[in-house]
Design a protein around this motif. Sequence first.
Motif, PDB file in Angstrom:
ATOM      1  N   LEU A  75      47.955  35.226  47.664  1.00 16.49           N
ATOM      2  CA  LEU A  75      47.079  34.608  48.066  1.00 16.49           C
ATOM      3  C   LEU A  75      47.158  33.759  46.450  1.00 16.49           C
ATOM      4  CD1 LEU A  75      44.390  33.305  49.265  1.00 16.49           C
ATOM      5  CD2 LEU A  75      43.183  35.498  48.573  1.00 16.49           C
ATOM      6  N   ILE A  83      36.973  32.368  43.617  1.00 18.02           N
ATOM      7  CA  ILE A  83      36.363  33.476  44.728  1.00 18.02           C
ATOM      8  C   ILE A  83      35.388  34.868  43.949  1.00 18.02           C
ATOM      9  CG2 ILE A  83      36.115  35.258  46.807  1.00 18.02           C
ATOM     10  CD1 ILE A  83      37.794  33.203  48.408  1.00 18.02           C
ATOM     11  N   PHE A  84      36.316  35.010  42.668  1.00 14.03           N
ATOM     12  CA  PHE A  84      35.658  36.308  42.454  1.00 14.03           C
ATOM     13  C   PHE A  84      34.097  35.694  40.897  1.00 14.03           C
ATOM     14  CE2 PHE A  84      40.222  38.317  42.805  1.00 14.03           C
ATOM     15  CZ  PHE A  84      39.623  39.351  43.472  1.00 14.03           C
ATOM     16  N   ASN A  87      31.781  35.403  42.331  1.00 13.93           N
ATOM     17  CA  ASN A  87      30.587  36.579  42.837  1.00 13.93           C
ATOM     18  C   ASN A  87      30.532  37.416  41.531  1.00 13.93           C
ATOM     19  OD1 ASN A  87      31.062  37.026  45.774  1.00 13.93           O
ATOM     20  ND2 ASN A  87      32.866  36.280  45.286  1.00 13.93           N
ATOM     21  N   ILE A  98      37.441  47.855  42.075  1.00 11.26           N
ATOM     22  CA  ILE A  98      36.847  47.721  43.315  1.00 11.26           C
ATOM     23  C   ILE A  98      37.825  48.507  44.647  1.00 11.26           C
ATOM     24  CG2 ILE A  98      37.030  46.524  45.521  1.00 11.26           C
ATOM     25  CD1 ILE A  98      35.806  43.591  43.086  1.00 11.26           C
ATOM     26  N   ASN A  99      37.022  48.996  45.113  1.00 13.21           N
ATOM     27  CA  ASN A  99      37.846  49.576  46.562  1.00 13.21           C
ATOM     28  C   ASN A  99      39.365  48.814  47.081  1.00 13.21           C
ATOM     29  OD1 ASN A  99      38.827  50.780  48.816  1.00 13.21           O
ATOM     30  ND2 ASN A  99      36.850  52.167  49.162  1.00 13.21           N
ATOM     31  N   LYS A 102      38.122  46.493  50.284  1.00 12.48           N
ATOM     32  CA  LYS A 102      37.440  45.973  50.204  1.00 12.48           C
ATOM     33  C   LYS A 102      37.794  44.318  50.298  1.00 12.48           C
ATOM     34  CE  LYS A 102      33.503  47.745  50.345  1.00 12.48           C
ATOM     35  NZ  LYS A 102      32.590  47.723  51.050  1.00 12.48           N
ATOM     36  N   PHE A 103      39.420  44.459  49.996  1.00 11.77           N
ATOM     37  CA  PHE A 103      39.962  43.355  49.717  1.00 11.77           C
ATOM     38  C   PHE A 103      40.482  43.015  51.295  1.00 11.77           C
ATOM     39  CE2 PHE A 103      40.530  44.871  45.196  1.00 11.77           C
ATOM     40  CZ  PHE A 103      39.269  43.693  44.773  1.00 11.77           C
ATOM     41  N   LYS A 104      40.937  43.972  51.941  1.00  5.43           N
ATOM     42  CA  LYS A 104      41.367  43.922  53.141  1.00  5.43           C
ATOM     43  C   LYS A 104      40.044  42.663  53.867  1.00  5.43           C
ATOM     44  CE  LYS A 104      43.807  45.617  57.329  1.00  5.43           C
ATOM     45  NZ  LYS A 104      45.295  44.805  57.223  1.00  5.43           N
ATOM     46  N   GLU A 105      38.647  43.132  54.107  1.00  6.87           N
ATOM     47  CA  GLU A 105      37.496  43.261  54.735  1.00  6.87           C
ATOM     48  C   GLU A 105      37.406  41.407  53.938  1.00  6.87           C
ATOM     49  OE1 GLU A 105      34.517  45.498  54.088  1.00  6.87           O
ATOM     50  OE2 GLU A 105      35.737  46.797  54.372  1.00  6.87           O
ATOM     51  N   LEU A 106      36.959  41.329  52.795  1.00 12.93           N
ATOM     52  CA  LEU A 106      37.359  39.863  52.512  1.00 12.93           C
ATOM     53  C   LEU A 106      38.046  38.850  52.826  1.00 12.93           C
ATOM     54  CD1 LEU A 106      35.128  38.218  51.242  1.00 12.93           C
ATOM     55  CD2 LEU A 106      36.182  39.153  48.963  1.00 12.93           C
ATOM     56  N   PHE A 107      39.898  39.612  52.628  1.00 14.86           N
ATOM     57  CA  PHE A 107      40.531  38.419  52.607  1.00 14.86           C
ATOM     58  C   PHE A 107      41.377  38.909  53.306  1.00 14.86           C
ATOM     59  CE2 PHE A 107      39.562  38.722  47.886  1.00 14.86           C
ATOM     60  CZ  PHE A 107      38.887  37.419  47.341  1.00 14.86           C
ATOM     61  N   GLY A 108      41.620  39.763  54.170  1.00 13.22           N
ATOM     62  CA  GLY A 108      42.951  40.287  55.075  1.00 13.22           C
ATOM     63  C   GLY A 108      43.799  40.594  55.037  1.00 13.22           C
TER      64      GLY A 108
END
Lengths: 205, 127
Positions: A75, A83-84, A87, A98-99, A102-108
């Motif tokens: 990416l 994006i960071f 936020n 960060i877990n 969470k990156f999978k959920e947000l960025f895939g």
Amino acid sequence: MKKTYLIKPLFISSLMFLVFTGCVLKPKINPNYKELRPSYVLVLPPENLTSGTEIEETVYPIIYEKLSRRGYYCLSPEVARAIFNSNKLEDAGRINSINPQKFKELFGVDAILKVRVTEWESKYYVIGSSVNVGFEMELINTADGASLWSLKNLLSKAPSGNSNGILGALVQAAVHAAMTPYEPIAEENAMNMVKTVPKGPYAKK
Amino acid sequence: MRFLILSSVFMGMLILTNCSSVPPEWRAYKVAMKCHFEGKNDECVKHYEKAIRKSKSVTPTGLHASYGAHLYRMGNVVEAEEEFKKEIELYPQVEKPLAIMLKKVPLEKNNQPEVPDTTQQESLETN
């Protein structure tokens, strides 16, 4: 006669040295790497553990380029940073804590690459100097947080040159260390390290 | 003597392959990225465009997304969206973060301050 006998072994040993110095890095690779097959990676902003400044601007593009050219879709750092920042996550240390899921959920993304800059400095000895750049990198699976690949490496470059007398050597060491740019050393260290990551699906066949 | 010449050629080749050079499109892309992170705006555009121009058969992964993000930061939303579309065409997996970028990241130049999405922040930092 004696001299000609010496040339061959000397050449062969220097050749062997050259070959093996490029192959000494031993990363930890997850035995299931091939089954997990990460292809889409988010390179997190490098965490600076040194007193050096403006390291992220230099190191982030280097690591991103090396991993992308290893065959992974990474990416864009400009997109990730924007994006960071929106936020209020400006600090790379906070982002790196960060877990991974969470990156999978947000960025895939399939994986994240954490980078820590452990050394970024010139060291002076009595009549010499060296410029050191150290990195710690870890590729983490975002599905379960498992480590896919990790490696630490310090690259130290001593400027070469001869000088007459101790005073000359002292001056030369200081001048060389001050003039040696860090970027090519960071490039070389990153390249050597990322070369040990198994090739990704976008790698040139 | 012949042995020495052959060995020197071999060593030279070994050094060259070890220090494989960065392709020109990637070199320009890296300069553009560094320029972006140093907070320069107009100056970086020429580097992104140079990287695109230098890409002959294969565009570096992420290049259009990066250029789009830079244009977006400068307030050129329409051009940014065009670049994002190009990236999504090549690499559809990037659609989600680019959509987040367009929705959530406030514009710098348009004087339209947006309240940052705090729910997103919480969701990112909750372990």
